[in-house]
Design an enzyme around this catalytic site. Structure first.
Site, PDB file in Angstrom:
ATOM      1  N   HIS A   1      -7.181  -6.136  -9.803  1.00 35.81           N
ATOM      2  CA  HIS A   1      -7.674  -6.829  -8.841  1.00 35.81           C
ATOM      3  C   HIS A   1      -8.386  -7.961  -8.974  1.00 35.81           C
ATOM      4  O   HIS A   1      -9.488  -7.923  -9.896  1.00 35.81           O
ATOM      5  CB  HIS A   1      -8.416  -5.429  -7.833  1.00 35.81           C
ATOM      6  CG  HIS A   1      -8.789  -6.076  -6.550  1.00 35.81           C
ATOM      7  ND1 HIS A   1      -7.901  -6.260  -5.628  1.00 35.81           N
ATOM      8  CD2 HIS A   1      -9.993  -6.183  -6.238  1.00 35.81           C
ATOM      9  CE1 HIS A   1      -8.611  -6.590  -4.449  1.00 35.81           C
ATOM     10  NE2 HIS A   1      -9.890  -6.704  -4.700  1.00 35.81           N
TER      11      HIS A   1
ATOM     12  N   ILE B   1       0.924  -1.234   0.044  1.00 35.95           N
ATOM     13  CA  ILE B   1       0.145  -0.101  -0.101  1.00 35.95           C
ATOM     14  C   ILE B   1       1.035   1.294   0.082  1.00 35.95           C
ATOM     15  O   ILE B   1       2.038   1.207   0.700  1.00 35.95           O
ATOM     16  CB  ILE B   1      -0.826  -0.022   1.220  1.00 35.95           C
ATOM     17  CG1 ILE B   1      -1.826  -1.104   0.961  1.00 35.95           C
ATOM     18  CG2 ILE B   1      -1.687   1.374   1.382  1.00 35.95           C
ATOM     19  CD1 ILE B   1      -2.810  -1.362   1.938  1.00 35.95           C
TER      20      ILE B   1
ATOM     21  N   THR C   1      -5.890   4.956  -7.550  1.00 30.24           N
ATOM     22  CA  THR C   1      -5.820   6.347  -6.857  1.00 30.24           C
ATOM     23  C   THR C   1      -5.592   6.100  -5.416  1.00 30.24           C
ATOM     24  O   THR C   1      -5.246   5.211  -4.888  1.00 30.24           O
ATOM     25  CB  THR C   1      -7.227   6.850  -7.225  1.00 30.24           C
ATOM     26  OG1 THR C   1      -8.256   5.752  -6.430  1.00 30.24           O
ATOM     27  CG2 THR C   1      -7.553   7.046  -8.616  1.00 30.24           C
TER      28      THR C   1
ATOM     29  N   GLU D   1      -7.568   5.909  -2.927  1.00 37.82           N
ATOM     30  CA  GLU D   1      -8.528   5.110  -2.369  1.00 37.82           C
ATOM     31  C   GLU D   1      -8.121   3.545  -2.666  1.00 37.82           C
ATOM     32  O   GLU D   1      -8.198   3.254  -3.993  1.00 37.82           O
ATOM     33  CB  GLU D   1      -9.800   5.433  -2.581  1.00 37.82           C
ATOM     34  CG  GLU D   1     -10.909   4.919  -1.971  1.00 37.82           C
ATOM     35  CD  GLU D   1     -12.255   4.783  -2.694  1.00 37.82           C
ATOM     36  OE1 GLU D   1     -13.222   3.958  -2.059  1.00 37.82           O
ATOM     37  OE2 GLU D   1     -12.599   5.594  -3.373  1.00 37.82           O
ATOM     38  N   LEU D   2      -7.885   2.827  -1.733  1.00 38.59           N
ATOM     39  CA  LEU D   2      -7.244   1.419  -2.141  1.00 38.59           C
ATOM     40  C   LEU D   2      -8.540   0.766  -2.893  1.00 38.59           C
ATOM     41  O   LEU D   2      -9.560   0.476  -2.522  1.00 38.59           O
ATOM     42  CB  LEU D   2      -6.927   0.728  -0.710  1.00 38.59           C
ATOM     43  CG  LEU D   2      -6.420  -0.814  -0.925  1.00 38.59           C
ATOM     44  CD1 LEU D   2      -5.230  -0.855  -1.494  1.00 38.59           C
ATOM     45  CD2 LEU D   2      -6.580  -1.430   0.578  1.00 38.59           C
ATOM     46  N   ASP D   3      -8.095  -0.038  -4.136  1.00 37.66           N
ATOM     47  CA  ASP D   3      -8.761  -0.575  -4.959  1.00 37.66           C
ATOM     48  C   ASP D   3     -10.043   0.029  -5.135  1.00 37.66           C
ATOM     49  O   ASP D   3     -11.144  -0.619  -5.407  1.00 37.66           O
ATOM     50  CB  ASP D   3      -8.968  -2.008  -4.384  1.00 37.66           C
ATOM     51  CG  ASP D   3      -7.898  -2.955  -4.204  1.00 37.66           C
ATOM     52  OD1 ASP D   3      -6.822  -2.829  -4.939  1.00 37.66           O
ATOM     53  OD2 ASP D   3      -7.972  -3.665  -3.293  1.00 37.66           O
TER      54      ASP D   3
ATOM     55  N   GLU E   1      -7.457 -12.681 -16.173  1.00 41.92           N
ATOM     56  CA  GLU E   1      -6.501 -11.532 -16.013  1.00 41.92           C
ATOM     57  C   GLU E   1      -5.471 -11.491 -17.066  1.00 41.92           C
ATOM     58  O   GLU E   1      -5.318 -10.606 -17.407  1.00 41.92           O
ATOM     59  CB  GLU E   1      -5.912 -11.799 -14.519  1.00 41.92           C
ATOM     60  CG  GLU E   1      -6.849 -11.992 -13.438  1.00 41.92           C
ATOM     61  CD  GLU E   1      -5.890 -11.899 -12.089  1.00 41.92           C
ATOM     62  OE1 GLU E   1      -5.032 -11.294 -11.814  1.00 41.92           O
ATOM     63  OE2 GLU E   1      -6.564 -12.329 -11.132  1.00 41.92           O
TER      64      GLU E   1
ATOM     65  N   ASN F   1      -4.194  -0.776 -12.003  1.00 39.98           N
ATOM     66  CA  ASN F   1      -3.846  -1.792 -11.253  1.00 39.98           C
ATOM     67  C   ASN F   1      -5.042  -3.028 -11.748  1.00 39.98           C
ATOM     68  O   ASN F   1      -6.088  -2.721 -12.080  1.00 39.98           O
ATOM     69  CB  ASN F   1      -4.367  -1.525  -9.682  1.00 39.98           C
ATOM     70  CG  ASN F   1      -4.226  -2.517  -8.750  1.00 39.98           C
ATOM     71  OD1 ASN F   1      -3.202  -3.303  -8.979  1.00 39.98           O
ATOM     72  ND2 ASN F   1      -5.089  -2.596  -7.852  1.00 39.98           N
TER      73      ASN F   1
HETATM   74  C1  GRF Z   1      -3.149 -11.443  -9.203  1.00 43.69           C
HETATM   75  O1  GRF Z   1      -4.495 -12.199  -9.017  1.00 43.69           O
HETATM   76  C2  GRF Z   1      -3.612 -10.129  -9.071  1.00 43.69           C
HETATM   77  O2  GRF Z   1      -5.293  -9.719  -9.781  1.00 43.69           O
HETATM   78  C3  GRF Z   1      -3.388  -9.726  -7.850  1.00 43.69           C
HETATM   79  O3  GRF Z   1      -2.533 -10.439  -7.530  1.00 43.69           O
HETATM   80  C4  GRF Z   1      -2.367 -11.559  -8.111  1.00 43.69           C
HETATM   81  C5  GRF Z   1      -0.809 -11.491  -8.585  1.00 43.69           C
HETATM   82  O4  GRF Z   1      -0.564 -12.598  -9.586  1.00 43.69           O
HETATM   83  N1  GRF Z   1      -3.485  -8.150  -7.844  1.00 43.69           N
HETATM   84  P1  GRF Z   1       0.735 -12.712 -10.421  1.00 43.69           P
HETATM   85  O5  GRF Z   1       1.897 -12.246  -9.508  1.00 43.69           O
HETATM   86  O6  GRF Z   1       0.581 -11.981 -11.717  1.00 43.69           O
HETATM   87  O7  GRF Z   1       0.600 -14.184 -10.908  1.00 43.69           O
END
Ligand code: GRF
Length: 206
Positions: A105, A88, A137, A139-141, A170, A103
């Site tokens: 998440h 953080i 920003t 504000e966290l997440d 992701e 970011n």
């Molecule tokens: C992912 O799930 C991401 O969304 C979160 O932390 C994890 C990181 O995984 N913030 P990696 O290190 O990219 O494998």
């Protein structure tokens, strides 16, 4: 336009950025706050410059934030991409880079900010989990959304099977968002995300 990646862990999202042929020329480097983290080996293997800035070596949060800010300014990237950066950062830092930092998440924000997102979705009996990409920003997440992908929760899921399926999403959505950043198609203006000159109100565009 150039991208600097911040990561702390295994770096599978970072790897997805490295593996994207359109993005790779835009990547300027990696900064990692954990010595020995897997992301550092991935950077080495791909020939990308990396630096370790171990937060444990600083006497205060502020001292670490200032050193990180200086390291970023030295590289002077157009965009800062947090890919599993588990630290953080204070408000002055976040304000300095406001509108330049994104970011990823692993939840459908605004649900489940913070840690243990998949277990919390399971405990709540949710039918869907997912991933959000957003502006980072103070504000966290909590910064404006850019993209979301949802994943159905199966009755047999535990936190790790669910995490694995969300991670697959992701690895697709983050490179897509980062390509749009390097193409100058995405901006944060007045607390809103703009894509191709229009304010966004759907999070399924990537
Ligand atoms: C992912 O799930 C991401 O969304 C979160 O932390 C994890 C990181 O995984 N913030 P990696 O290190 O990219 O494998």
């Amino acid at each position: 336009m150039s991208i600097l990646v911040l990561a702390s862990g295994g770096g599978s999202n970072f790897q997805a950025l490295l593996d994207d042929a359109d993005l790779r020329p835009h990547l300027r480097g990696l900064i990692c706050n954990r010595p020995g983290a897997g992301c550092l080996e991935r950077a080495r293997a791909s020939g990308l410059a990396s630096q370790v800035l171990d937060h444990q070596g600083f006497e205060s949060r502020q001292a670490f934030d200032e050193a990180l800010a200086q390291a970023i300014l030295d590289i002077n990237p157009d965009w800062i991409v947090m890919a599993g950066f588990m630290r953080i950062l204070g408000e002055p830092f976040m304000r300095e880079f406001d509108g330049k930092m994104v970011n990823i998440h692993p939840s459908l924000l605004p649900k489940y900010k913070g840690l243990n997102t998949h277990q919390r979705a399971l405990d709540a009996g949710d039918t869907h989990a997912g991933v959000s990409v957003h502006w980072a920003t103070a504000e966290l997440d909590g910064g404006p959304l850019i993209a979301q992908r949802s994943v159905a929760i199966e009755p047999s899921d535990d936190a790790s099977t669910l995490a694995a399926r969300v991670l697959q999403q992701e690895h697709q959505v983050y490179p897509a968002v980062c390509r749009a950043l390097t193409q100058g198609r995405l901006q944060m203006k007045n607390g809103t995300t703009w894509l191709d000159g229009q304010p966004m109100d759907h999070w399924d565009r990537f």
